[in-house]
Scaffold this motif. Sequence first.
Motif, PDB file in Angstrom:
ATOM      1  N   ILE A 175       0.878  -1.176   0.000  1.00 33.75           N
ATOM      2  CA  ILE A 175       0.000   0.000   0.000  1.00 33.75           C
ATOM      3  C   ILE A 175       0.912   1.222   0.000  1.00 33.75           C
ATOM      4  O   ILE A 175       1.798   1.349   0.839  1.00 33.75           O
ATOM      5  CB  ILE A 175      -0.974  -0.004   1.198  1.00 33.75           C
ATOM      6  N   HIS A 176       0.701   2.122  -0.941  1.00 34.94           N
ATOM      7  CA  HIS A 176       1.698   3.149  -1.218  1.00 34.94           C
ATOM      8  C   HIS A 176       1.049   4.344  -1.913  1.00 34.94           C
ATOM      9  O   HIS A 176      -0.057   4.230  -2.438  1.00 34.94           O
ATOM     10  CB  HIS A 176       2.805   2.574  -2.116  1.00 34.94           C
ATOM     11  N   GLN A 177       1.766   5.443  -1.933  1.00 31.90           N
ATOM     12  CA  GLN A 177       1.291   6.610  -2.684  1.00 31.90           C
ATOM     13  C   GLN A 177       1.229   6.258  -4.162  1.00 31.90           C
ATOM     14  O   GLN A 177       2.114   5.587  -4.694  1.00 31.90           O
ATOM     15  CB  GLN A 177       2.237   7.794  -2.453  1.00 31.90           C
ATOM     16  N   ASN A 203      -1.592  -4.729  -4.971  1.00 30.19           N
ATOM     17  CA  ASN A 203      -1.122  -3.351  -4.905  1.00 30.19           C
ATOM     18  C   ASN A 203      -2.301  -2.400  -4.723  1.00 30.19           C
ATOM     19  O   ASN A 203      -3.230  -2.418  -5.532  1.00 30.19           O
ATOM     20  CB  ASN A 203      -0.389  -2.968  -6.193  1.00 30.19           C
ATOM     21  N   LEU A 204      -2.230  -1.595  -3.675  1.00 29.52           N
ATOM     22  CA  LEU A 204      -3.244  -0.558  -3.472  1.00 29.52           C
ATOM     23  C   LEU A 204      -2.565   0.807  -3.523  1.00 29.52           C
ATOM     24  O   LEU A 204      -1.943   1.242  -2.550  1.00 29.52           O
ATOM     25  CB  LEU A 204      -3.954  -0.734  -2.136  1.00 29.52           C
ATOM     26  N   PRO A 205      -2.667   1.503  -4.671  1.00 26.72           N
ATOM     27  CA  PRO A 205      -2.140   2.871  -4.742  1.00 26.72           C
ATOM     28  C   PRO A 205      -3.098   3.833  -4.039  1.00 26.72           C
ATOM     29  O   PRO A 205      -4.291   3.869  -4.354  1.00 26.72           O
ATOM     30  CB  PRO A 205      -2.063   3.138  -6.247  1.00 26.72           C
ATOM     31  N   LEU A 206      -2.571   4.587  -3.095  1.00 28.70           N
ATOM     32  CA  LEU A 206      -3.379   5.522  -2.327  1.00 28.70           C
ATOM     33  C   LEU A 206      -3.253   6.931  -2.909  1.00 28.70           C
ATOM     34  O   LEU A 206      -2.156   7.355  -3.281  1.00 28.70           O
ATOM     35  CB  LEU A 206      -2.931   5.544  -0.864  1.00 28.70           C
ATOM     36  N   PRO A 207      -4.354   7.672  -2.973  1.00 26.58           N
ATOM     37  CA  PRO A 207      -4.257   9.055  -3.453  1.00 26.58           C
ATOM     38  C   PRO A 207      -3.368   9.891  -2.541  1.00 26.58           C
ATOM     39  O   PRO A 207      -3.231   9.601  -1.340  1.00 26.58           O
ATOM     40  CB  PRO A 207      -5.710   9.540  -3.394  1.00 26.58           C
ATOM     41  N   THR A 208      -2.758  10.928  -3.101  1.00 26.49           N
ATOM     42  CA  THR A 208      -2.010  11.851  -2.258  1.00 26.49           C
ATOM     43  C   THR A 208      -2.940  12.438  -1.197  1.00 26.49           C
ATOM     44  O   THR A 208      -4.143  12.589  -1.406  1.00 26.49           O
ATOM     45  CB  THR A 208      -1.400  12.991  -3.090  1.00 26.49           C
ATOM     46  N   ASN A 209      -2.358  12.708  -0.028  1.00 19.20           N
ATOM     47  CA  ASN A 209      -3.072  13.277   1.131  1.00 19.20           C
ATOM     48  C   ASN A 209      -4.005  12.284   1.811  1.00 19.20           C
ATOM     49  O   ASN A 209      -4.871  12.684   2.594  1.00 19.20           O
ATOM     50  CB  ASN A 209      -3.835  14.553   0.745  1.00 19.20           C
TER      51      ASN A 209
END
Length: 446
Positions: A175-177, A203-209
């Motif tokens: 889990i990452h930006q 893979n879980l891409p996280l939104p910025t902020n």
Amino acid sequence: MQIKAKNNLGLIFFPAFDWSISPTHPEREERLLYTKDQVLEEGLLDIEGIKEYNPLVATEDDVNRTHICIPDAKSIISKPHLISAGGAIKAAELVMQKEVDKAFAIIRPPGHHAFRVVHGARGFCTINNEAIMVEYLRNKYDSDLKIAFVDTDAHHADGTQNIYYNDPNILHISIHQDGRTLFPGTGFTDELGGPGAWGRTINLPLPTNTTDQGLHYALDNLILPILDDFDPDLIINAAGQDNHYSDPLTRMNITAQGYAELNDKLDPDLAILQGGYSIESALPYINTGIMLAMAGLDYSYIQEPDYDPTVKEQPAKITDTIKQRTNKLITSWQKRDKIDLQDEFPIKNINGEDYHINHRNIFYDTSQLREEQEIKIKICDDCSGVMIIDSQVRPHSMGETRSIILPFDVCNECRQLGYDKYEASKQDFSAVYLQDKVGDKLLTNL
């Protein structure tokens, strides 16, 4: 009254005083010194059940069991790299030998951007500490160990993913930006594993902020259900801490409390430090929170000096995006054993053998190298398949090299094929390597 930890916790500190990319680089020894000061100030080592241990020194055999270093391990790695990897191995041995319940390796240099084939340093990483640790365990204890990585670094764990992308016994969750906004630019929801292990990469891409709210939504609704289903023998938190709101390299809003609660819920057997570059404002508090959570102690008082409750507020748009991606990944996980490989992986027949072939361009941002790879994975009904990696790097290429990897579950037919390919390739490549997991050896014609 003497405080006693619920879980016996082993700590391994290795700040690598004699290794840094440059004196002012974010990845330098001060990263861990403030944490050590915080641990002493909080009196954590005075708590019954929390104990510090010295790292081991990993061997070149430990490195070669995981990586193919070109031209060889001696040319790529330094003593601090071996001690950092040895710190991870020591943590694992403490748990496997039941000397402690859990262990946290607070080590550097980090490792999760190091691929299977290594030409130099990228993303501050040269060799992959946690992968070296896992291959050590599988070789010493049981090659059938089921192991789950949960990588919480803000940067996608592309190196660990690369090493285990086709390994059915390793679950790798990162889990990452979002990679569209941060190095290394990978780690999207459609990266789900190779033909021998489809669905074992998440893979879980996280939104910025993204805040604690989004992180814990992913934990509760994606990571924990998948872990329950996979039922691993060991859970490893690749504990990157650059998701913190004060980190200078990223754009995330996780707090020390968010990290501590994550480890409380995740309940990992092992934690291995990755990134995190807010040296004074974040790392001492995050690491202390992780230690307390792993030890089963109260971490509610851990708070950064500049903490503001509004940092936990998350726009609805971010929440909705995380929910959508989580739902997509849960669906992929649920159908992991039901897919038609022909639909997911184009297959090419070469001299009567079926292979899935793909190409990869790799940028070594630290060493300023560019590598071109062709990866062939043999499709086999009896094992995860021989892997053949043809690689060329610029600017200082030694010519095209070939690496042949025989996995732990290799069948007899594929094992013989791998050795035949090794002999047949010697005339066509400047260097040929054969990594035999079952035989625990690395052969080369150099």
